[in-house]
Design a protein around this motif. Structure first.
Motif, PDB file in Angstrom:
ATOM      1  N   LEU A  65      -3.160   8.737  30.395  1.00  0.00           N
ATOM      2  CA  LEU A  65      -2.737   9.993  29.770  1.00  0.00           C
ATOM      3  C   LEU A  65      -1.224  10.179  29.875  1.00  0.00           C
ATOM      4  N   LEU A  66      -0.665   9.885  31.042  1.00  0.00           N
ATOM      5  CA  LEU A  66       0.780  10.031  31.231  1.00  0.00           C
ATOM      6  C   LEU A  66       1.551   9.097  30.299  1.00  0.00           C
ATOM      7  N   ILE A  67       1.076   7.864  30.184  1.00  0.00           N
ATOM      8  CA  ILE A  67       1.745   6.883  29.326  1.00  0.00           C
ATOM      9  C   ILE A  67       1.719   7.328  27.863  1.00  0.00           C
ATOM     10  N   LYS A  68       0.548   7.798  27.407  1.00  0.00           N
ATOM     11  CA  LYS A  68       0.413   8.217  26.010  1.00  0.00           C
ATOM     12  C   LYS A  68       1.215   9.480  25.716  1.00  0.00           C
ATOM     13  N   LEU A  69       1.270  10.407  26.672  1.00  0.00           N
ATOM     14  CA  LEU A  69       2.024  11.644  26.471  1.00  0.00           C
ATOM     15  C   LEU A  69       3.525  11.409  26.520  1.00  0.00           C
ATOM     16  N   ASP A  70       3.941  10.408  27.272  1.00  0.00           N
ATOM     17  CA  ASP A  70       5.370  10.159  27.472  1.00  0.00           C
ATOM     18  C   ASP A  70       6.014   9.474  26.276  1.00  0.00           C
ATOM     19  N   SER A  71       5.298   8.543  25.648  1.00  0.00           N
ATOM     20  CA  SER A  71       5.874   7.826  24.507  1.00  0.00           C
ATOM     21  C   SER A  71       4.760   7.220  23.665  1.00  0.00           C
ATOM     22  N   PRO A  72       4.972   7.107  22.355  1.00  0.00           N
ATOM     23  CA  PRO A  72       3.946   6.515  21.498  1.00  0.00           C
ATOM     24  C   PRO A  72       3.786   5.028  21.779  1.00  0.00           C
ATOM     25  N   GLY A  73       2.545   4.542  21.597  1.00  0.00           N
ATOM     26  CA  GLY A  73       2.303   3.126  21.820  1.00  0.00           C
ATOM     27  C   GLY A  73       1.048   2.894  22.629  1.00  0.00           C
ATOM     28  N   PRO A  74       0.708   1.628  22.862  1.00  0.00           N
ATOM     29  CA  PRO A  74      -0.507   1.301  23.611  1.00  0.00           C
ATOM     30  C   PRO A  74      -0.368   1.611  25.092  1.00  0.00           C
TER      31      PRO A  74
ATOM     32  N   GLN B 253      -0.617 -23.899  32.413  1.00  0.00           N
ATOM     33  CA  GLN B 253      -1.708 -23.295  31.650  1.00  0.00           C
ATOM     34  C   GLN B 253      -1.313 -21.891  31.197  1.00  0.00           C
ATOM     35  N   ARG B 254      -1.605 -21.586  29.955  1.00  0.00           N
ATOM     36  CA  ARG B 254      -1.250 -20.290  29.395  1.00  0.00           C
ATOM     37  C   ARG B 254      -2.356 -19.262  29.647  1.00  0.00           C
ATOM     38  N   PHE B 255      -1.938 -18.022  29.837  1.00  0.00           N
ATOM     39  CA  PHE B 255      -2.898 -16.926  29.965  1.00  0.00           C
ATOM     40  C   PHE B 255      -2.226 -15.635  29.527  1.00  0.00           C
ATOM     41  N   ILE B 256      -3.030 -14.626  29.245  1.00  0.00           N
ATOM     42  CA  ILE B 256      -2.495 -13.329  28.829  1.00  0.00           C
ATOM     43  C   ILE B 256      -2.432 -12.397  30.036  1.00  0.00           C
ATOM     44  N   LEU B 257      -1.244 -11.935  30.325  1.00  0.00           N
ATOM     45  CA  LEU B 257      -1.014 -11.011  31.433  1.00  0.00           C
ATOM     46  C   LEU B 257      -0.948  -9.594  30.870  1.00  0.00           C
ATOM     47  N   ARG B 258      -1.544  -8.657  31.577  1.00  0.00           N
ATOM     48  CA  ARG B 258      -1.531  -7.257  31.160  1.00  0.00           C
ATOM     49  C   ARG B 258      -0.905  -6.387  32.240  1.00  0.00           C
ATOM     50  N   LYS B 259      -0.115  -5.420  31.787  1.00  0.00           N
ATOM     51  CA  LYS B 259       0.461  -4.409  32.671  1.00  0.00           C
ATOM     52  C   LYS B 259       0.288  -3.049  32.011  1.00  0.00           C
ATOM     53  N   PHE B 260       0.362  -1.986  32.810  1.00  0.00           N
ATOM     54  CA  PHE B 260       0.524  -0.675  32.207  1.00  0.00           C
ATOM     55  C   PHE B 260       1.889  -0.667  31.520  1.00  0.00           C
ATOM     56  N   ARG B 261       1.937  -0.175  30.290  1.00  0.00           N
ATOM     57  CA  ARG B 261       3.201  -0.197  29.540  1.00  0.00           C
ATOM     58  C   ARG B 261       4.227   0.718  30.204  1.00  0.00           C
ATOM     59  N   SER B 262       5.398   0.156  30.481  1.00  0.00           N
ATOM     60  CA  SER B 262       6.463   0.924  31.128  1.00  0.00           C
ATOM     61  C   SER B 262       7.702   1.042  30.242  1.00  0.00           C
ATOM     62  N   MET B 263       7.638   0.464  29.044  1.00  0.00           N
ATOM     63  CA  MET B 263       8.766   0.516  28.116  1.00  0.00           C
ATOM     64  C   MET B 263       8.330   1.119  26.777  1.00  0.00           C
ATOM     65  N   VAL B 264       9.307   1.391  25.930  1.00  0.00           N
ATOM     66  CA  VAL B 264       9.007   1.885  24.590  1.00  0.00           C
ATOM     67  C   VAL B 264       8.238   0.821  23.820  1.00  0.00           C
TER      68      VAL B 264
ATOM     69  N   ASP C 220      17.999  -0.160  32.222  1.00  0.00           N
ATOM     70  CA  ASP C 220      17.446  -0.556  30.921  1.00  0.00           C
ATOM     71  C   ASP C 220      16.961   0.684  30.166  1.00  0.00           C
ATOM     72  N   PRO C 221      17.589   0.988  29.014  1.00  0.00           N
ATOM     73  CA  PRO C 221      17.218   2.207  28.278  1.00  0.00           C
ATOM     74  C   PRO C 221      15.835   2.136  27.637  1.00  0.00           C
ATOM     75  N   ARG C 222      15.224   0.968  27.617  1.00  0.00           N
ATOM     76  CA  ARG C 222      13.896   0.817  27.017  1.00  0.00           C
ATOM     77  C   ARG C 222      12.787   1.337  27.937  1.00  0.00           C
ATOM     78  N   ILE C 223      13.092   1.477  29.216  1.00  0.00           N
ATOM     79  CA  ILE C 223      12.088   1.945  30.172  1.00  0.00           C
ATOM     80  C   ILE C 223      11.873   3.448  29.999  1.00  0.00           C
ATOM     81  N   THR C 224      10.637   3.856  29.901  1.00  0.00           N
ATOM     82  CA  THR C 224      10.311   5.271  29.726  1.00  0.00           C
ATOM     83  C   THR C 224      10.381   6.008  31.062  1.00  0.00           C
ATOM     84  N   ARG C 225      10.296   7.322  30.990  1.00  0.00           N
ATOM     85  CA  ARG C 225      10.325   8.124  32.224  1.00  0.00           C
ATOM     86  C   ARG C 225       9.131   7.787  33.114  1.00  0.00           C
TER      87      ARG C 225
END
Length: 225
Positions: free
Chosen positions: A57-66, A79-90, A114-119
């Motif tokens: 909820l905080l991530i979605k309210l703070d900035s648009p995006g996944p 070996q390749r793999f997909i890493l996931r994090k909670f989104r912290s940037m725009v 880094d100005p891309r990082i959200t609050r």
């Protein structure tokens, strides 16, 4: 430990020649390490289940995006793999990367302001809460609780031979780079040296030592931005 040249199995031309260890690193076959990873991952995912809704909820309210940021990383023996994090940037952070000055040296990117990082993103990074989705990678075996920092495609495409030695062990949620420098380290070669030192010093007890030191760092919120 002898190194030898192996052919790439990922089908990528830029990784056709990878220097890896002829003898597998003992951590990759350690039953204790795998059990520790599974137990740690289950605990981490239990916490993740509790914090998911409020953080989402905080991530979605703070900035648009996944809610999650997904990125391809390279793990054990390339070996390749997909890493996931909670989104912290725009949302368009990757496209804006070229507009942000790099304060680091070598193959990594760092910028303290880094100005891309959200609050909310700054809070997530400071508390390391953005890393919790990676416990799923640990449970699946893509990562370990302790290991090397998982590199991106942009990094490995510019690797020299000795850089590939980092991938003789699984990438980790934490490691020597986290305990002995974290965001203060701005030289990629220093990270490589710490990763290789971990391989030489590794033991089950050493993994436990790094895990406890990491918890202490997170609690005191030192070295992150």
């Amino acid at each position: 430990m002898t190194d030898y040249l192996v052919s790439d199995t990922t089908g990528s031309a830029d990784t056709s020649s990878i220097f890896l260890s002829e003898v597998p690193h003992p951590s990759t076959s350690s039953v204790f390490k795998r059990l520790l990873d599974i137990i740690g991952a289950l605990i981490g995912l239990a916490i993740f289940a509790v914090i998911f809704v409020p953080l989402a909820l905080l991530i979605k309210l703070d900035s648009p995006g996944p809610i999650f940021y997904r990125q391809e990383r390279y793990g054990l023996r390339g070996q390749r793999f997909i890493l996931r994090k909670f989104r912290s940037m725009v949302q368009n952070a990757d496209e804006l990367k070229a507009t942000v000055p790099n304060e680091a040296k070598g193959l990594i990117f760092k910028n303290k302001n880094d100005p891309r990082i959200t609050r909310v993103g700054r809070f997530l990074r400071k508390t390391s809460l953005d890393e919790f989705p990676q416990f799923w990678n640990v449970l699946l075996g893509h990562m370990s609780l302790v290991g090397t920092r998982p590199p991106t495609h942009d990094e490995v495409s510019r690797y020299s031979a000795h850089h590939w030695k980092r991938l003789n062990v699984k990438p980790g949620l934490t490691g020597e780079w986290q305990v002995y420098g974290r965001s203060a380290i701005k030289d990629f070669e220093e990270i490589v040296n710490l990763d290789l030192r971990y391989q030489h010093r590794w033991s089950p007890l050493y993994d436990l030592e790094i895990i406890f030191k990491t918890i202490a760092i997170i609690v005191t919120r030192s070295g992150a931005y």
